[in-house]
Design a protein around this motif. Structure first.
Motif, PDB file in Angstrom:
ATOM      1  N   LEU A 107       0.833  -1.212   0.000  1.00  0.00           N
ATOM      2  CA  LEU A 107       0.000   0.000   0.000  1.00  0.00           C
ATOM      3  C   LEU A 107       0.862   1.255   0.000  1.00  0.00           C
ATOM      4  O   LEU A 107       0.429   2.307  -0.460  1.00  0.00           O
ATOM      5  N   LEU A 108       2.081   1.138   0.513  1.00  0.00           N
ATOM      6  CA  LEU A 108       2.972   2.303   0.565  1.00  0.00           C
ATOM      7  C   LEU A 108       3.325   2.843  -0.809  1.00  0.00           C
ATOM      8  O   LEU A 108       3.681   4.010  -0.943  1.00  0.00           O
ATOM      9  N   TRP A 109       3.252   2.001  -1.866  1.00  0.00           N
ATOM     10  CA  TRP A 109       3.597   2.471  -3.207  1.00  0.00           C
ATOM     11  C   TRP A 109       2.753   3.680  -3.607  1.00  0.00           C
ATOM     12  O   TRP A 109       3.278   4.630  -4.204  1.00  0.00           O
ATOM     13  N   GLY A 110       1.474   3.668  -3.276  1.00  0.00           N
ATOM     14  CA  GLY A 110       0.614   4.808  -3.604  1.00  0.00           C
ATOM     15  C   GLY A 110       1.027   6.068  -2.877  1.00  0.00           C
ATOM     16  O   GLY A 110       1.102   7.153  -3.463  1.00  0.00           O
ATOM     17  N   PHE A 111       1.322   5.924  -1.597  1.00  0.00           N
ATOM     18  CA  PHE A 111       1.769   7.078  -0.810  1.00  0.00           C
ATOM     19  C   PHE A 111       3.125   7.583  -1.302  1.00  0.00           C
ATOM     20  O   PHE A 111       3.356   8.793  -1.375  1.00  0.00           O
ATOM     21  N   LEU A 112       4.004   6.664  -1.649  1.00  0.00           N
ATOM     22  CA  LEU A 112       5.328   7.032  -2.163  1.00  0.00           C
ATOM     23  C   LEU A 112       5.197   7.833  -3.457  1.00  0.00           C
ATOM     24  O   LEU A 112       5.878   8.859  -3.631  1.00  0.00           O
ATOM     25  N   ALA A 113       4.327   7.399  -4.346  1.00  0.00           N
ATOM     26  CA  ALA A 113       4.142   8.116  -5.620  1.00  0.00           C
ATOM     27  C   ALA A 113       3.689   9.554  -5.383  1.00  0.00           C
ATOM     28  O   ALA A 113       4.179  10.489  -6.023  1.00  0.00           O
ATOM     29  N   VAL A 114       2.768   9.751  -4.440  1.00  0.00           N
ATOM     30  CA  VAL A 114       2.280  11.104  -4.148  1.00  0.00           C
ATOM     31  C   VAL A 114       3.381  11.946  -3.524  1.00  0.00           C
ATOM     32  O   VAL A 114       3.541  13.127  -3.866  1.00  0.00           O
ATOM     33  N   GLU A 115       4.164  11.364  -2.615  1.00  0.00           N
ATOM     34  CA  GLU A 115       5.270  12.111  -1.992  1.00  0.00           C
ATOM     35  C   GLU A 115       6.260  12.591  -3.048  1.00  0.00           C
ATOM     36  O   GLU A 115       6.689  13.751  -3.033  1.00  0.00           O
ATOM     37  N   VAL A 116       6.629  11.705  -3.961  1.00  0.00           N
ATOM     38  CA  VAL A 116       7.589  12.067  -5.008  1.00  0.00           C
ATOM     39  C   VAL A 116       7.004  13.151  -5.909  1.00  0.00           C
ATOM     40  O   VAL A 116       7.686  14.132  -6.241  1.00  0.00           O
ATOM     41  N   ALA A 117       5.744  13.003  -6.287  1.00  0.00           N
ATOM     42  CA  ALA A 117       5.116  13.981  -7.186  1.00  0.00           C
ATOM     43  C   ALA A 117       5.023  15.361  -6.541  1.00  0.00           C
ATOM     44  O   ALA A 117       5.427  16.366  -7.145  1.00  0.00           O
ATOM     45  N   PHE A 118       4.510  15.426  -5.309  1.00  0.00           N
ATOM     46  CA  PHE A 118       4.403  16.735  -4.643  1.00  0.00           C
ATOM     47  C   PHE A 118       5.781  17.293  -4.290  1.00  0.00           C
ATOM     48  O   PHE A 118       5.999  18.508  -4.343  1.00  0.00           O
ATOM     49  N   GLY A 119       6.721  16.434  -3.944  1.00  0.00           N
ATOM     50  CA  GLY A 119       8.074  16.908  -3.659  1.00  0.00           C
ATOM     51  C   GLY A 119       8.690  17.562  -4.880  1.00  0.00           C
ATOM     52  O   GLY A 119       9.230  18.672  -4.809  1.00  0.00           O
ATOM     53  N   ALA A 120       8.605  16.880  -6.014  1.00  0.00           N
ATOM     54  CA  ALA A 120       9.164  17.438  -7.257  1.00  0.00           C
ATOM     55  C   ALA A 120       8.438  18.718  -7.655  1.00  0.00           C
ATOM     56  O   ALA A 120       9.073  19.705  -8.051  1.00  0.00           O
ATOM     57  N   ALA A 121       7.119  18.728  -7.535  1.00  0.00           N
ATOM     58  CA  ALA A 121       6.336  19.905  -7.935  1.00  0.00           C
ATOM     59  C   ALA A 121       6.660  21.128  -7.086  1.00  0.00           C
ATOM     60  O   ALA A 121       6.533  22.262  -7.554  1.00  0.00           O
ATOM     61  N   GLN A 122       7.080  20.902  -5.843  1.00  0.00           N
ATOM     62  CA  GLN A 122       7.389  22.038  -4.975  1.00  0.00           C
ATOM     63  C   GLN A 122       8.862  22.424  -4.991  1.00  0.00           C
ATOM     64  O   GLN A 122       9.198  23.576  -4.736  1.00  0.00           O
ATOM     65  N   LEU A 123       9.736  21.482  -5.307  1.00  0.00           N
ATOM     66  CA  LEU A 123      11.161  21.793  -5.321  1.00  0.00           C
ATOM     67  C   LEU A 123      11.659  22.239  -6.697  1.00  0.00           C
ATOM     68  O   LEU A 123      12.623  22.991  -6.789  1.00  0.00           O
ATOM     69  N   TRP A 124      11.026  21.779  -7.752  1.00  0.00           N
ATOM     70  CA  TRP A 124      11.512  22.085  -9.093  1.00  0.00           C
ATOM     71  C   TRP A 124      11.426  23.577  -9.438  1.00  0.00           C
ATOM     72  O   TRP A 124      12.418  24.147  -9.897  1.00  0.00           O
ATOM     73  N   PRO A 125      10.284  24.258  -9.259  1.00  0.00           N
ATOM     74  CA  PRO A 125      10.229  25.687  -9.654  1.00  0.00           C
ATOM     75  C   PRO A 125      11.288  26.561  -8.985  1.00  0.00           C
ATOM     76  O   PRO A 125      11.956  27.335  -9.672  1.00  0.00           O
ATOM     77  N   PRO A 126      11.501  26.465  -7.673  1.00  0.00           N
ATOM     78  CA  PRO A 126      12.559  27.295  -7.087  1.00  0.00           C
ATOM     79  C   PRO A 126      13.947  26.938  -7.623  1.00  0.00           C
ATOM     80  O   PRO A 126      14.775  27.822  -7.832  1.00  0.00           O
ATOM     81  N   ALA A 127      14.200  25.668  -7.848  1.00  0.00           N
ATOM     82  CA  ALA A 127      15.509  25.261  -8.382  1.00  0.00           C
ATOM     83  C   ALA A 127      15.688  25.806  -9.791  1.00  0.00           C
ATOM     84  O   ALA A 127      16.763  26.325 -10.133  1.00  0.00           O
ATOM     85  N   ALA A 128      14.656  25.719 -10.621  1.00  0.00           N
ATOM     86  CA  ALA A 128      14.727  26.242 -11.988  1.00  0.00           C
ATOM     87  C   ALA A 128      14.909  27.761 -11.977  1.00  0.00           C
ATOM     88  O   ALA A 128      15.665  28.312 -12.784  1.00  0.00           O
ATOM     89  N   GLU A 129      14.245  28.421 -11.046  1.00  0.00           N
ATOM     90  CA  GLU A 129      14.373  29.879 -10.914  1.00  0.00           C
ATOM     91  C   GLU A 129      15.801  30.262 -10.541  1.00  0.00           C
ATOM     92  O   GLU A 129      16.378  31.189 -11.113  1.00  0.00           O
ATOM     93  N   ARG A 130      16.400  29.529  -9.596  1.00  0.00           N
ATOM     94  CA  ARG A 130      17.788  29.813  -9.200  1.00  0.00           C
ATOM     95  C   ARG A 130      18.753  29.574 -10.353  1.00  0.00           C
ATOM     96  O   ARG A 130      19.697  30.330 -10.554  1.00  0.00           O
ATOM     97  N   MET A 131      18.518  28.511 -11.128  1.00  0.00           N
ATOM     98  CA  MET A 131      19.390  28.237 -12.280  1.00  0.00           C
ATOM     99  C   MET A 131      19.275  29.325 -13.322  1.00  0.00           C
ATOM    100  O   MET A 131      20.272  29.735 -13.916  1.00  0.00           O
ATOM    101  N   ALA A 132      18.054  29.845 -13.538  1.00  0.00           N
ATOM    102  CA  ALA A 132      17.865  30.912 -14.527  1.00  0.00           C
ATOM    103  C   ALA A 132      18.570  32.182 -14.084  1.00  0.00           C
ATOM    104  O   ALA A 132      19.199  32.882 -14.895  1.00  0.00           O
ATOM    105  N   VAL A 133      18.500  32.500 -12.800  1.00  0.00           N
ATOM    106  CA  VAL A 133      19.177  33.681 -12.273  1.00  0.00           C
ATOM    107  C   VAL A 133      20.682  33.509 -12.388  1.00  0.00           C
ATOM    108  O   VAL A 133      21.398  34.456 -12.746  1.00  0.00           O
TER     109      VAL A 133
END
Length: 136
Positions: A107-133
């Protein structure tokens, strides 16, 4: 940070509130435990371990803390909350992957997928913004 990113912070908070609120008290955890174990049995993914007092305590601590964290992100969503939440999701995903590797219920596979998706969605924009700057 864009309004879109703040919507992701709020969406992850709603998910956390709905998913973890049942873990916040011994009584609601007992119901959640029975439901998750029944779902695991029905899907052939395995059950949760018996709800002993220490397991229940840790489930309640996690549930209580995540509910408070979710309410903060819903009532005062800030860009920094997305960064911290993304970092927490990386940690949660690591520990869920560890548990899966050591025989925890599938059952943890479902929870793991959501953690990875929300983690990436929240960490990617700031990282991309820093790289652009940094490139400018």
């Amino acid at each position: 940070m864009t309004p879109r990113h703040l919507r992701v912070v709020r969406a992850s908070a709603w998910y956390d509130l709905l998913v973890t609120a049942p873990f916040a008290t011994p009584w609601t955890y007992a119901l959640a435990h029975r439901s998750l174990s029944a779902a695991g049995r029905a899907l052939g993914l395995g059950e949760l371990p018996p709800p002993e007092p220490v397991l229940t305590l840790f489930a309640n601590l996690m549930g209580s803390l995540v509910v408070v964290w979710a309410l903060l992100r819903l009532l005062r969503p800030l860009p920094v909350h997305g960064l911290y939440d993304g970092a927490a999701r990386v940690l949660f995903a690591c520990w869920q992957a560890w548990a899966l590797a050591h025989g925890a219920t599938g059952l943890l596979w479902g929870f793991l997928a959501v953690e990875v998706a929300f983690g990436a969605a929240q960490l990617w924009p700031p990282a991309a913004e820093r790289m652009a700057v940094a490139r400018s």
